[in-house]
Write an enzyme that holds these catalytic residues in place. Structure first.
Site, short mmCIF file in Angstrom:
data_model
loop_
_atom_site.label_atom_id
_atom_site.label_comp_id
_atom_site.label_asym_id
_atom_site.label_seq_id
_atom_site.Cartn_x
_atom_site.Cartn_y
_atom_site.Cartn_z
N LYS A 27 1.06 -1.22 0.03
CA LYS A 27 0.19 0.04 -0.08
C LYS A 27 0.78 1.21 0.03
O LYS A 27 0.55 2.21 -0.82
CB LYS A 27 -1.03 0.11 1.26
CG LYS A 27 -2.13 1.00 1.28
CD LYS A 27 -3.05 0.92 2.30
CE LYS A 27 -3.77 -0.53 2.45
NZ LYS A 27 -4.25 -0.77 3.71
N ARG A 97 -3.33 3.38 8.52
CA ARG A 97 -3.67 2.08 7.72
C ARG A 97 -2.41 0.92 7.64
O ARG A 97 -1.25 1.33 7.58
CB ARG A 97 -3.94 2.66 6.34
CG ARG A 97 -4.59 3.83 6.28
CD ARG A 97 -4.81 4.16 4.63
NE ARG A 97 -5.28 3.23 3.83
CZ ARG A 97 -5.38 3.67 2.61
NH1 ARG A 97 -4.71 4.64 2.16
NH2 ARG A 97 -6.02 2.93 1.67
N GLY A 106 -8.23 -6.85 4.19
CA GLY A 106 -9.09 -7.01 5.24
C GLY A 106 -8.61 -7.85 6.70
O GLY A 106 -9.24 -7.77 7.66
N MET A 108 -5.85 -7.14 8.55
CA MET A 108 -5.18 -6.07 9.29
C MET A 108 -6.23 -4.93 9.80
O MET A 108 -7.03 -4.83 8.83
CB MET A 108 -3.95 -5.91 9.26
CG MET A 108 -2.91 -7.04 9.12
SD MET A 108 -1.24 -6.79 8.91
CE MET A 108 -1.37 -6.40 7.21
N ARG A 348 -3.42 -1.79 -6.50
CA ARG A 348 -2.67 -2.86 -6.33
C ARG A 348 -2.92 -3.76 -7.28
O ARG A 348 -4.14 -3.49 -7.86
CB ARG A 348 -2.78 -3.58 -5.16
CG ARG A 348 -4.38 -3.99 -4.86
CD ARG A 348 -4.49 -4.66 -3.32
NE ARG A 348 -5.89 -4.74 -3.36
CZ ARG A 348 -6.55 -4.71 -2.10
NH1 ARG A 348 -5.76 -4.72 -0.89
NH2 ARG A 348 -7.94 -4.93 -1.98
N HIS A 474 -15.77 -8.19 0.69
CA HIS A 474 -14.68 -8.98 1.26
C HIS A 474 -14.99 -10.61 0.90
O HIS A 474 -14.07 -11.20 0.34
CB HIS A 474 -14.77 -9.05 2.79
CG HIS A 474 -14.00 -10.15 3.54
ND1 HIS A 474 -14.45 -11.30 3.85
CD2 HIS A 474 -12.63 -9.98 3.97
CE1 HIS A 474 -13.36 -11.99 4.12
NE2 HIS A 474 -12.36 -11.21 4.31
N SER A 801 13.07 -43.24 -11.32
CA SER A 801 11.87 -42.57 -10.98
C SER A 801 11.69 -42.44 -9.43
O SER A 801 11.50 -43.45 -8.66
CB SER A 801 10.50 -43.05 -11.70
OG SER A 801 9.63 -42.35 -11.38
N CYS A 868 7.49 -39.68 -9.69
CA CYS A 868 6.16 -40.22 -9.91
C CYS A 868 5.21 -40.18 -8.72
O CYS A 868 4.04 -40.66 -8.95
CB CYS A 868 6.11 -41.53 -10.82
SG CYS A 868 6.77 -42.88 -9.48
N TYR A 888 11.50 -35.69 -16.40
CA TYR A 888 10.13 -35.40 -16.38
C TYR A 888 9.53 -35.45 -14.93
O TYR A 888 10.10 -35.83 -14.02
CB TYR A 888 9.39 -36.45 -17.35
CG TYR A 888 9.50 -37.67 -16.74
CD1 TYR A 888 8.45 -38.24 -16.03
CD2 TYR A 888 10.70 -38.46 -17.14
CE1 TYR A 888 8.68 -39.63 -15.42
CE2 TYR A 888 10.71 -39.98 -16.76
CZ TYR A 888 9.79 -40.36 -15.91
OH TYR A 888 9.93 -41.68 -15.28
P1 ADP Z 1 -7.69 -2.25 3.79
O1 ADP Z 1 -6.51 -2.76 3.55
O2 ADP Z 1 -8.61 -3.25 4.87
O3 ADP Z 1 -8.46 -1.81 2.47
P2 ADP Z 1 -7.43 0.52 4.05
O4 ADP Z 1 -6.23 0.88 4.88
O5 ADP Z 1 -7.16 0.48 2.66
O6 ADP Z 1 -7.93 -0.87 4.84
O7 ADP Z 1 -8.70 1.48 4.48
C1 ADP Z 1 -9.80 0.98 4.01
C2 ADP Z 1 -10.55 2.01 3.62
O8 ADP Z 1 -10.61 3.26 4.29
C3 ADP Z 1 -10.11 2.77 2.25
O9 ADP Z 1 -10.75 1.93 1.26
C4 ADP Z 1 -10.72 4.16 2.29
O10 ADP Z 1 -11.91 4.15 1.75
C5 ADP Z 1 -10.78 4.41 3.41
N1 ADP Z 1 -9.56 5.32 3.80
C6 ADP Z 1 -8.25 4.96 4.21
N2 ADP Z 1 -7.51 6.18 4.33
C7 ADP Z 1 -8.37 7.17 3.93
C8 ADP Z 1 -8.11 8.50 3.89
N3 ADP Z 1 -7.06 8.97 4.00
N4 ADP Z 1 -9.05 8.98 3.49
C9 ADP Z 1 -10.48 8.71 3.11
N5 ADP Z 1 -10.60 7.31 3.24
C10 ADP Z 1 -9.72 6.38 3.87
MG MG Z 2 -7.86 -0.80 1.21
#
Ligand code: ADP
Ligand code: MG
Ligand code: MG
Length: 913
Positions: A27, A97, A106, A108, A348, A474, A801, A868, A888
Site C-alpha cells: 500500500k 492504515r 481486510g 489487518m 494494487r 470481502h 523415478s 511419479c 520429467y
Molecule cells: P484495507 O487494507 O482493509 O483495505 P485500508 O487501509 O485500505 O484498509 O482502508 C480501508 C478504507 O478506508 C479505504 O478503502 C478508504 O475507503 C478508507 N480510507 C483509508 N484512508 C483514507 C483516507 N486518508 N481518506 C479517506 N478514506 C480513507
Molecule cells: Mg484498502
C-alpha cells in the site's frame, strides 16, 4: 538496519516508490508510486516494516528515533494539506492504515478520522459547514478506534458489535433505514452513547488528545500483524510471519460530506470472467469501509456512475487507464470522491479467478501490453488456478429443469465462477465442526456479509453466498482468491442467524437444507442441482463442444501452446489403461507410472489364488491365469499412448491389500469360495490369511521384496509387458519402448535380482515371437538407501523415478496413513510450513533427491530421471524438480495442465535468474 523509518509522500513528490515494497508494504509503496506519476493522493507518510520487526523484537516498543521522524513528516503533511492536526480552526484528520508486502485484504486493521474530539469536531463542522458530517465522522472514529485500539470486540458469534447495536437502536428510534439519514443532533447523541459504552466496557475514557490517538492507532496497526486471522491467512498463502507490516498515516479526504461525495472500489477490468471495462462499486455520501463491509448494497460504477457523477467517472476512467499502462496489469483501486474530485487511496494488482487470469493474460499479450513470459509467470497465473477451468458447472438440462420447477429462489452478483451444491451453514465455526466430523461434507456458507473471521469457514465450504456487498466485497475478494464458487449481494435473502433460517420469497430454508449456487450467473436454487464438466473439459474430453464454440477454451489452448514452448521439463501421467485417453487429452507426453496392481482389482479370484498358493507350482499356475489379462491391459495402454514412453511398475503393494481378515469378514461367502477353488478347507484359508498379516505393512513384504521371494510374479508381469509390445509392433508396426520399473529397491542386489528376470523374459519373448524390440529396465528411488547408493544402482538401472510418497514416508519416518492426526496441529503452530506429502520437503527429502540425481548421473551421465509421486502435480514441487535437473514429472491426469504450466514457470524463472 537503516535508520530512516519514515517515508513522506505528498505535494507531487514521494520519498519512496514501488520498488521499496518490502520496506513500505504494497500500500505504502504504491501510494508513493501514484504520487510520482502525478495522481491525486492525499499526503501522508509510511512507517516501515522494519519498525514492525523492531516492535516485535523489543516488547512492543518503537525505536527511539521514530518519534522525531514522525513529527517531521507530520509537519510536511500539514503543509501539503494546508491544515493542522489537532487544530481548532482548520483541523487535519488522519487515517492510520496497515499494509504488508503482499496484500492481505481486510486481515489487518485501519483506523479513520483520527484527531477528533469535542473541540476539533466543532471546528470541522464549521469548516465544512456541515454538522451532520462532523458528528458522523466522530461517531465512526469512536467505533473504529474502540474496536481496533481499545479491543471492544463482539462477544458472541451472532452478536453485532457493541457500536452496531447502539447504532441499530438509534436508527430504529429515528425511524430510518440508513445511517446517512440520521440528523446532526442524533449523531451527536450517538457519540455520547458510544463514549459511555467505551467507559462501561473498558473502564477507560475515550482519549481526547489527537497525538495520543495517533500513537494508539499506530501501535494497534502494527499489533494487528499478529492477530489470529492475519496469521491464518499467512499460513494459507505461505507469507512469512517475519515480514511485518508497514503503517501508513495519511490525511483524510471525505466521501461523507454530501451527495457530491462518494467512496468506492474498482477494477480496471473484470476479474471474475476476465472481460474488459472499468467496473466496481460505490456509495454516495459514505466513508471508507462502508463499501467493502457490505453494509449497504453499493451501486455499480459502470452502470450508474457515468450519469450520477459524470465528471468523477471521467477522472476515474482516465486514472484507470494510466494505472494499467504504468503497472502493466489490472488494478484494484480504492478511491474517494470529495466534492466532485477523485482522490486515490490505494492501488494494487487485482486478484482474479483462474478464468480471468487465463483470459486477461492471453488478452494482454495480444494487446502488446505484456510479454508471453510475463503472461505465464506464477504472479499472473498461479499454476493451481488452472484447476478452475476444469471445475464442474451445473448440467444445463438439470438447471433448466430446476428453473422450470420454480426452485430458483434468488439472484445475486456472480463473484466466483463454478457451480456448487451443499448444505446451508451460517457460521464459520459450525462449518469447521461439521468438516471435522465428515471431511467430505458439502457446505454452502451463507452470510449477510463475510468478515475476515469467516476465512476458515470459507475455506471449507464448497461455495459462499452473501446477502449484502458487491463484486469487491470481502466475500467476493477472498473467494476469488481461493477459487471458490461465490455469489454476493443477494439482497432478496433475509438471513436470520438467530433462528438459523433464510427467508426468501415466502419460502423458508433451514440450516442443513441443500441449496445450489451458480457462480457464473449469480442464481441461487433450493435443493441439489447436479453438476457437469466445464467447457474446457467438454472440448478436450467429452468433445461435446467445438473449440470455436468456447472462448475460454481458445484462450486455454493459446496459453498452453506458449507453455509448451517455454518448458523443458516433460510431463507424464500416472495412468492405467482407463485413464490414458484423458491423460493424452490433457497433454501427457507419456505414462510415468502405470500401477500394475490396479489392473488386478478386476481379477481378484486369480490374484487371491496366487496369494493363497503355498508352493511354487500352484502359484505359477495361478499367475499364468493372470497373464492374458495383464497383456490385454498393456496392449490397450500402449495403443492409446501411441508411441509415447510408458513406464510400468511391477507389483508393489503388500498382498493383504487383496486378501485379509477384513475381506473374509466383510464377505461371508468368500472363505468358502476360496476353499473350493484351492481344494482345501476354510480353516486352511483362514490360517494362510493370518500368516500374511503384517503389523507394519508399509514397511513389510511389498515392492521388489515380493518379486524376489516369488520370482514367478515378476516373470509373468515382464512377459505380459513384452508380449503386448510385440502385439503392437505386429499389428500397427508402431514402435513402443516399454520401461519396466522395479519398486522399493534399497540394495543394488535387489535390483539385479529383478532385472535379471525381466531381461530373461525379454529374450524369451523376442525369440518366441521373432520380433526385436527395445525396452528399458529401471527403478523407483523411494527408499533413502537407494538415493544414498544411487551410484551403485545406476550401474545397471537404465532410468530412475523418484517415488516421493514412499521417500517422504521413509525419510521423515512419518506414516502416510497416520499423519492426518497431527499434521494440522503442526501447520497451525508453525512446526512445519507445508504438508510434506503434498509439497516436497525440499530441505530434507529434496536433498536426498539431489544426491540421488548426482550420484546416479555420476555413474551414467545420460540417466533419465523422473518423479511419479503425488508431488508431480504440485506446482512448487514441479519447480523444484526442474531445478534439480529431472527429465520429467508424472502426475494424475487432471493435474497435467497445472504441471505443464509450473514447468514453464520454472524454465522462465531460471532464464530470468
Ligand atoms: P484495507 O487494507 O482493509 O483495505 P485500508 O487501509 O485500505 O484498509 O482502508 C480501508 C478504507 O478506508 C479505504 O478503502 C478508504 O475507503 C478508507 N480510507 C483509508 N484512508 C483514507 C483516507 N486518508 N481518506 C479517506 N478514506 C480513507
Ligand atoms: Mg484498502
Ligand atoms: Mg512407492
Amino acid at each position: 538496519m537503516s535508520n530512516k523509518y519514515v517515508y513522506f509522500f505528498g505535494d507531487g513528490k514521494a520519498d519512496g516508490d514501488a520498488s521499496l515494497r518490502n520496506l513500505l508494504g504494497g500500500k505504502g509503496a504504491n501510494l508513493a508510486e501514484m504520487i510520482n506519476i502525478d495522481l491525486p493522493v492525499p499526503a501522508g507518510f509510511t512507517i516501515t516494516t522494519e519498525v514492525c520487526t523492531y516492535y516485535y523484537d523489543n516488547d512492543r516498543t518503537f525505536p527511539p528515533e521514530l518519534k522525531a521522524q514522525v513529527e517531521e513528516s507530520m509537519k510536511k503533511t500539514e503543509e501539503a494539506m494546508g491544515a493542522k492536526f489537532g487544530c481548532t480552526e482548520n483541523p487535519l484528520l488522519l487515517s492510520c492504515r496497515s499494509g504488508a508486502r503482499e496484500s492481505m485484504p481486510g486481515m489487518m486493521d485501519t483506523v479513520l478520522n483520527i484527531g477528533l474530539n469535542e473541540d476539533t469536531v466543532a471546528a470541522l463542522a464549521k469548516q465544512a459547514n456541515n454538522e451532520a458530517f462532523a458528528w458522523d465522522s466522530y461517531r465512526r472514529f469512536i467505533q473504529m478506534y474502540g474496536g481496533v485500539v481499545m479491543e471492544m470486540k463482539p462477544q458472541k458469534k451472532e452478536d453485532e458489535d457493541y457500536f452496531e447495536e447502539i447504532l441499530h437502536h438509534k436508527k430504529q428510534e429515528a425511524g430510518v433505514k440508513f445511517d446517512s439519514e440520521l440528523t446532526a443532533k442524533q449523531l451527536e447523541e450517538l457519540v455520547g452513547e458510544y463514549k459511555a459504552c467505551v467507559k462501561k466496557v473498558t473502564g477507560k475514557d475515550f482519549p481526547t488528545d489527537p497525538m495520543e490517538q495517533m500513537w494508539g492507532a499506530i501501535g494497534a496497526v502494527f499489533g494487528s500483524w499478529m492477530n489470529d486471522r492475519a496469521m491464518v491467512y499467512r499460513r494459507q498463502y505461505g507469507i512469512p510471519h517475519a515480514w511485518g507490516t508497514a503503517t501508513n498515516v495519511q490525511a483524510m479526504v471525505f466521501g461523507n460530506l454530501g451527495d457530491d461525495c462518494a467512496t468506492g472500489v474498482g477494477l480496471t477490468r473484470d476479474c471474475s470472467m476476465g472481460g474488459g471495462g472499468f467496473n466496481g462499486d460505490y456509495l454516495i455520501n459514505a466513508q471508507g469501509e462502508d463499501v467493502v463491509a457490505g453494509i449497504r448494497t453499493p451501486k455499480r460504477i459502470e452502470v450508474t456512475l457515468p450519469e450520477e457523477m459524470p465528471e468523477a467517472f471521467k477522472q476515474l476512467d482516465e486514472i484507470g487507464k494510466k494505472l494499467e499502462q504504468h503497472y502493466k496489469d489490472v488494478q484494484d483501486i480504492e478511491f474517494t470522491v470529495q466534492r466532485g474530485k477523485v482522490w486515490m487511496l490505494q492501488t494494487r494488482n487485482a486478484k482474479r479467478t483462474g478464468f480471468a487470469a487465463v483470459r486477461l493474460a492471453v488478452d494482454m499479450v495480444n494487446e502488446g501490453l505484456i510479454t508471453k513470459d510475463v503472461a505465464l509467470s506464477a504472479k499472473r497465473i498461479p499454476a493451481d488456478d488452472l484447476n478452475q477451468l476444469l471445475q464442474p458447472i451445473f448440467d444445463p438440462a438439470e438447471k433448466t429443469k430446476a428453473v422450470e420447477n420454480g426452485t430458483q429462489i434468488a439472484t445475486g452478483i456472480n463473484a466466483g465462477p463454478g457451480a456448487a451444491t451443499g448444505k446451508v451453514c451460517f457460521h464459520a465455526a459450525d462449518a469447521e465442526a461439521l468438516h471435522e466430523k465428515d471431511p467430505n461434507v458439502q457446505l454452502i456458507l451463507v452470510r449477510r456479509e463475510t468478515s475476515p473471521e469467516d476465512l476458515r469457514g470459507m475455506r471449507i465450504a464448497q461455495g459462499i453466498l452473501t446477502a449484502f456487498g458487491g463484486a469487491s466485497s470481502h466475500a467476493a475478494l477472498v473467494s476469488r482468491q481461493m477459487g471458490k464458487v461465490c455469489i454476493v449481494g443477494c439482497s432478496d435473502l433475509d438471513i436470520d442467524y438467530h433462528d438459523a433460517v433464510i427467508k426468501v420469497g415466502g419460502k423458508t430454508i433451514k440450516e442443513g437444507d441443500w441449496i445450489s449456487i451458480d457462480g457464473f450467473t449469480g442464481e441461487v436454487f433450493e435443493g441439489q442441482v447436479p453438476t457437469k464438466p466445464s467447457e474446457v473439459i467438454e472440448v478436450l474430453l467429452s468433445k461435446t463442444l467445438k473449440p470455436e464454440e468456447s472462448e475460454i477454451y481458445q484462450r486455454y489452448e493459446q496459453l498452453m501452446t506458449w507453455v509448451d514452448e517455454a518448458r523443458t521439463l516433460k510431463v507424464r501421467a500416472n495412468a492405467e489403461r482407463d485413464e490414458a485417453e484423458i491423460a493424452v487429452a490433457f497433454g501427457a507426453e507419456g505414462v510415468g507410472l502405470c500401477r500394475t496392481e490396479h489392473m488386478f482389482f478386476s481379477h481378484l479370484d486369480e490374484i487371491r489364488e496366487m496369494i493363497l498358493a503355498e508352493d511354487k507350482e500352484t502359484r505359477t499356475k495361478a499367475v499364468e491365469k493372470l497373464l492374458p489379462f495383464q497383456r490385454e491391459d498393456f496392449t490397450e495402454l500402449f495403443r492409446t499412448m501411441a508411441g509415447r514412453p510408458v513406464t510400468i511398475r511391477l507389483l508393489d503393494p503388500p498382498l493383504h491389500e487383496f486378501l485379509s481378515e477384513h475381506h473374509l469378514h466383510e464377505q461371508p461367502d468368500l472363505g468358502h469360495k476360496l476353499a473350493d477353488i484351492m481344494g482345501t478347507s476354510l480353516e486352511a484359508i483362514e490360517r494362510r490369511v493370518e500368516e500374511l498379516k503384517e503389523s507394519n505393512p508399509m514397511l513389510g513384504h511389498r515392492g521388489c521384496r515380493l518379486g524376489i521371494v516369488y520370482p514367478e510374479i515378476t516373470a509373468m508381469q515382464a512377459r505380459a509387458i513384452f508380449e503386448a509390445a510385440c502385439a503392437i509392433k505386429k499389428e500397427d508396426n508402431a514402435e513402443i519402448i516399454p520401461e519396466v520399473m522395479i519398486p522399493l529397491v534399497g540394495f543394488e542386489t535387489e535390483y539385479k535380482n529383478q532385472a535379471a528376470i525381466v531381461h530373461e523374459q525379454a529374450k524369451a519373448v523376442m525369440k518366441e515371437q521373432g520380433v526385436e524390440f527395445e525396452y528399458l529396465v529401471g527403478t523407483m528411488i523411494e527408499i533413502p538407501r537407494a538415493a544414498l547408493t544411487a551410484d551403485q544402482i545406476a550401474n545397471e538401472a537404465e532410468f530412475f523415478s523418484f517415488g516421493t510418497n514412499d521417500l517422504t514416508q521413509t525419510t521423515l519416518g512419518i506414516s502416510r496413513d497416520d499423519y492426518g492426526g497431527f499434521i494440522g496441529y503442526y501447520q497451525e503452530n508453525d512446526i512445519i510450513p507445508n504438508d510434506p506429502f503434498q509439497t516436497i520437503d525440499q530441505t530434507g527429502v529434496g536433498r536426498l533427491m539431489e544426491q540421488g540425481v548426482s550420484l546416479g548421473r555420476g555413474t551414467r551421465n545420460d540417466l533419465k530421471i523422473g518423479i511419479c509421486g503425488e508431488h508431480g502435480g504440485d506446482p512448487a514441487s514441479v519447480m523444484f524438480c526442474h531445478r534439480i535437473g529431472l527429465n520429467y514429472v508424472s502426475c494424475s491426469p487432471f493435474r497435467i495442465p497445472i504441471a505443464r504450466l509450473a514447468a514453464a514457470q520454472a524454465a522462465i524463472a531460471e532464464k530470468n535468474a
